[in-house]
Design an enzyme around this catalytic site. Structure first.
Site, PDB file in Angstrom:
ATOM      1  N   ASN A  98      96.129  -1.537  94.190  1.00  0.00           N
ATOM      2  CA  ASN A  98      97.301  -1.136  94.969  1.00  0.00           C
ATOM      3  C   ASN A  98      97.550  -2.190  96.045  1.00  0.00           C
ATOM      4  OD1 ASN A  98      99.126   0.032  96.727  1.00  0.00           O
ATOM      5  ND2 ASN A  98      98.064   1.998  96.887  1.00  0.00           N
ATOM      6  N   CYS A 134     103.671   1.926 101.443  1.00  0.00           N
ATOM      7  CA  CYS A 134     103.862   1.691 100.006  1.00  0.00           C
ATOM      8  C   CYS A 134     105.328   1.798  99.592  1.00  0.00           C
ATOM      9  CB  CYS A 134     103.020   2.667  99.192  1.00  0.00           C
ATOM     10  SG  CYS A 134     101.255   2.451  99.493  1.00  0.00           S
ATOM     11  N   HIS A 141     105.610   2.557  92.040  1.00  0.00           N
ATOM     12  CA  HIS A 141     104.619   1.974  92.938  1.00  0.00           C
ATOM     13  C   HIS A 141     103.247   2.102  92.280  1.00  0.00           C
ATOM     14  CE1 HIS A 141     102.036   1.107  96.205  1.00  0.00           C
ATOM     15  NE2 HIS A 141     101.607   2.341  96.309  1.00  0.00           N
TER      16      HIS A 141
HETATM   17  C1  COA Z   1      91.076   8.316  95.348  1.00  0.00           C
HETATM   18  C2  COA Z   1      90.993   9.124  94.075  1.00  0.00           C
HETATM   19  C3  COA Z   1      90.927   8.179  92.888  1.00  0.00           C
HETATM   20  C4  COA Z   1      89.689   9.928  94.124  1.00  0.00           C
HETATM   21  O1  COA Z   1      89.555  10.714  92.964  1.00  0.00           O
HETATM   22  P1  COA Z   1      89.054  12.220  93.078  1.00  0.00           P
HETATM   23  O2  COA Z   1      88.863  12.707  91.713  1.00  0.00           O
HETATM   24  O3  COA Z   1      90.036  12.934  93.953  1.00  0.00           O
HETATM   25  O4  COA Z   1      87.658  12.045  93.754  1.00  0.00           O
HETATM   26  P2  COA Z   1      87.078  12.706  95.072  1.00  0.00           P
HETATM   27  O5  COA Z   1      87.637  12.010  96.267  1.00  0.00           O
HETATM   28  O6  COA Z   1      87.206  14.171  95.001  1.00  0.00           O
HETATM   29  O7  COA Z   1      85.590  12.289  94.922  1.00  0.00           O
HETATM   30  C5  COA Z   1      84.795  12.705  93.825  1.00  0.00           C
HETATM   31  C6  COA Z   1      83.408  12.139  94.008  1.00  0.00           C
HETATM   32  O8  COA Z   1      83.455  10.717  93.772  1.00  0.00           O
HETATM   33  C7  COA Z   1      82.862  10.043  94.875  1.00  0.00           C
HETATM   34  N1  COA Z   1      83.519   8.752  95.060  1.00  0.00           N
HETATM   35  C8  COA Z   1      84.578   8.452  95.852  1.00  0.00           C
HETATM   36  N2  COA Z   1      84.882   7.156  95.716  1.00  0.00           N
HETATM   37  C9  COA Z   1      84.017   6.642  94.823  1.00  0.00           C
HETATM   38  C10 COA Z   1      83.842   5.348  94.287  1.00  0.00           C
HETATM   39  N3  COA Z   1      84.623   4.317  94.614  1.00  0.00           N
HETATM   40  N4  COA Z   1      82.859   5.183  93.384  1.00  0.00           N
HETATM   41  C11 COA Z   1      82.061   6.191  93.012  1.00  0.00           C
HETATM   42  N5  COA Z   1      82.182   7.445  93.502  1.00  0.00           N
HETATM   43  C12 COA Z   1      83.157   7.655  94.391  1.00  0.00           C
HETATM   44  C13 COA Z   1      83.052  10.958  96.036  1.00  0.00           C
HETATM   45  O9  COA Z   1      82.114  10.690  97.045  1.00  0.00           O
HETATM   46  C14 COA Z   1      82.865  12.307  95.419  1.00  0.00           C
HETATM   47  O10 COA Z   1      81.496  12.554  95.303  1.00  0.00           O
HETATM   48  P3  COA Z   1      80.914  14.042  95.521  1.00  0.00           P
HETATM   49  O11 COA Z   1      81.563  14.871  94.456  1.00  0.00           O
HETATM   50  O12 COA Z   1      79.441  13.847  95.342  1.00  0.00           O
HETATM   51  O13 COA Z   1      81.322  14.421  96.905  1.00  0.00           O
HETATM   52  C15 COA Z   1      92.180  10.082  93.896  1.00  0.00           C
HETATM   53  O14 COA Z   1      92.093  11.139  94.816  1.00  0.00           O
HETATM   54  C16 COA Z   1      93.494   9.378  94.087  1.00  0.00           C
HETATM   55  O15 COA Z   1      93.853   8.524  93.317  1.00  0.00           O
HETATM   56  N6  COA Z   1      94.274   9.768  95.100  1.00  0.00           N
HETATM   57  C17 COA Z   1      95.492   9.086  95.424  1.00  0.00           C
HETATM   58  C18 COA Z   1      95.139   7.834  96.113  1.00  0.00           C
HETATM   59  C19 COA Z   1      96.291   6.949  96.343  1.00  0.00           C
HETATM   60  O16 COA Z   1      97.038   6.705  95.455  1.00  0.00           O
HETATM   61  N7  COA Z   1      96.427   6.439  97.552  1.00  0.00           N
HETATM   62  C20 COA Z   1      97.435   5.520  97.911  1.00  0.00           C
HETATM   63  C21 COA Z   1      98.771   6.178  97.828  1.00  0.00           C
HETATM   64  S1  COA Z   1     100.017   5.110  98.245  1.00  0.00           S
END
Ligand code: COA
Length: 331
Positions: free
Chosen positions: A288, A113, A258
């Site tokens: 992204n 990224c 980004h």
């Molecule tokens: C990915 C992201 C949005 C997830 O949000 P979060 O609040 O951390 O969510 P979690 O991963 O803890 O998951 C919460 C719940 O949602 C669920 N879940 C994950 N993806 C899901 C989706 N697409 N749809 C529905 N539910 C989803 C999980 O299974 C979890 O369920 P559980 O509580 O029953 O186990 C967040 O962590 C994020 O944005 N991180 C940075 C990602 C990023 O920018 N990556 C690239 C960087 S260059």
């Protein structure tokens, strides 16, 4: 010593729009979950047959037209991607071939990224040291073909899109415009927090059925860890750039972060105490697109009239590696 000015921008995204509702037909997710957590409403995914080189070529032609220069004037290509069309050679040579750049060198760069910001530092150094006068800097990504679009892969699959962005960089003697400084970092101890394990050249063979069964072919991420590091490193490296130039956040006319997650960008904005007018986001339309997000956003921002001559433009990125960086430019 010359400085590096951006004299043209361009972008291209596939025509196929994939909405959050479209994804609910493939996996257990919802428009509400995706929008609340990421700000994404839709993304573009390629149709079978579209290559990264083609996408990069389209974005580059738009940048060439915008700059009003012929492809023959490009002295070198710097291309950033984590999703090359082939294991080797890099996508850069295919782009150079498409554009008819003759024997101009093509430098492929892998910084995920942060690829565009890393590429800007490389290109800026080559221009300042008068190795080259005109460099085509491109970020291109095809993420969709590598995602697990079942419920098991939903945490990653909803985030990513495909696209390409390009900027034409040229040496200038004008002290009122161009790149002021670039700042890049990496911290490999976090490499496996956000990565694609397979294919891998140390495995024999590089890829096999086990890699699918054990999900190594799909990108994986500890989302919360990535979030935490991103919202710390991006403001930190923006401050590093501002300090290096004796500037304050209030003096930034436009920050293009980004586009990983709207919540990350909002937290970066808050930590730097920037107003909405100072920050450009377009993640809701594209998701992204990794190395392509900054040049796509830059190209759109230009066309929306968000940048005027003399404006202070700041770019910042964070991604797999971890890698991160920033750049300050006078537009
Ligand atoms: C990915 C992201 C949005 C997830 O949000 P979060 O609040 O951390 O969510 P979690 O991963 O803890 O998951 C919460 C719940 O949602 C669920 N879940 C994950 N993806 C899901 C989706 N697409 N749809 C529905 N539910 C989803 C999980 O299974 C979890 O369920 P559980 O509580 O029953 O186990 C967040 O962590 C994020 O944005 N991180 C940075 C990602 C990023 O920018 N990556 C690239 C960087 S260059």
């Amino acid at each position: 010593m010359p400085r590096t000015a951006i004299i043209g921008t361009g972008h291209w995204v596939p025509e196929r729009v994939v909405t959050n509702d479209d994804l609910t037909e493939l996996m257990d997710t919802s428009d509400e979950w995706i929008r609340e957590r990421t700000g994404i409403r839709e993304r573009r995914w390629v149709e079978p047959g579209t290559t990264g080189a083609e996408m990069a070529t389209r974005a580059s032609r738009m940048a060439l037209e915008d700059a009003g220069i012929a492809a023959e004037e490009v002295d070198a290509v710097v291309l950033a991607t984590l999703s090359p069309d082939h294991f080797f050679p890099g996508t850069g040579v295919f782009l150079a071939r498409e554009l008819g750049l003759g024997t101009a060198p093509a430098i492929d760069l892998r910084a995920q990224c942060s690829g565009f910001v890393y590429g800007l530092q490389v290109a800026d150094a080559l221009i300042r040291t008068e190795q080259y006068r005109t460099i085509l800097l491109v970020g291109v990504e095809i993420q969709s073909t590598g995602l697990d679009v079942s419920t098991e892969g939903r945490d990653m699959a909803v985030l990513f899109g495909d696209g390409a962005g390009a900027a034409l960089l040229r040496a200038t003697d004008d002290p009122t415009r161009g790149v002021l400084s670039t700042h890049i970092h990496a911290e490999g101890e976090h490499a496996e927090i956000l990565w694609g394990d397979a294919p891998a050249s140390w495995r024999h063979p590089r890829i096999g059925p086990d890699d699918f069964d054990e999900r190594r072919v799909y990108p994986s991420m500890a989302g919360r860890e990535v979030f935490k590091h991103a919202v710390t490193r991006m403001p930190e490296v923006v401050r590093e750039a501002l300090d290096a130039n004796g500037l304050e956040p209030s003096e930034i006319d436009l920050l293009i972060p980004h586009q990983a997650n709207l919540r990350i960008s909002q937290m970066v904005q808050k930590r730097l105490r920037l107003s909405d007018e100072q920050v450009f986001n377009n993640i809701e339309k594209y998701g992204n697109t990794t190395a392509a997000t900054i040049p796509i956003a830059l190209s759109e921002a230009v066309r929306l009239g968000r940048l005027e001559r003399g404006d202070l433009l700041c770019l910042t990125a964070f991604g797999s590696g971890f890698t991160w960086g920033s750049a300050l430019l006078r537009w």
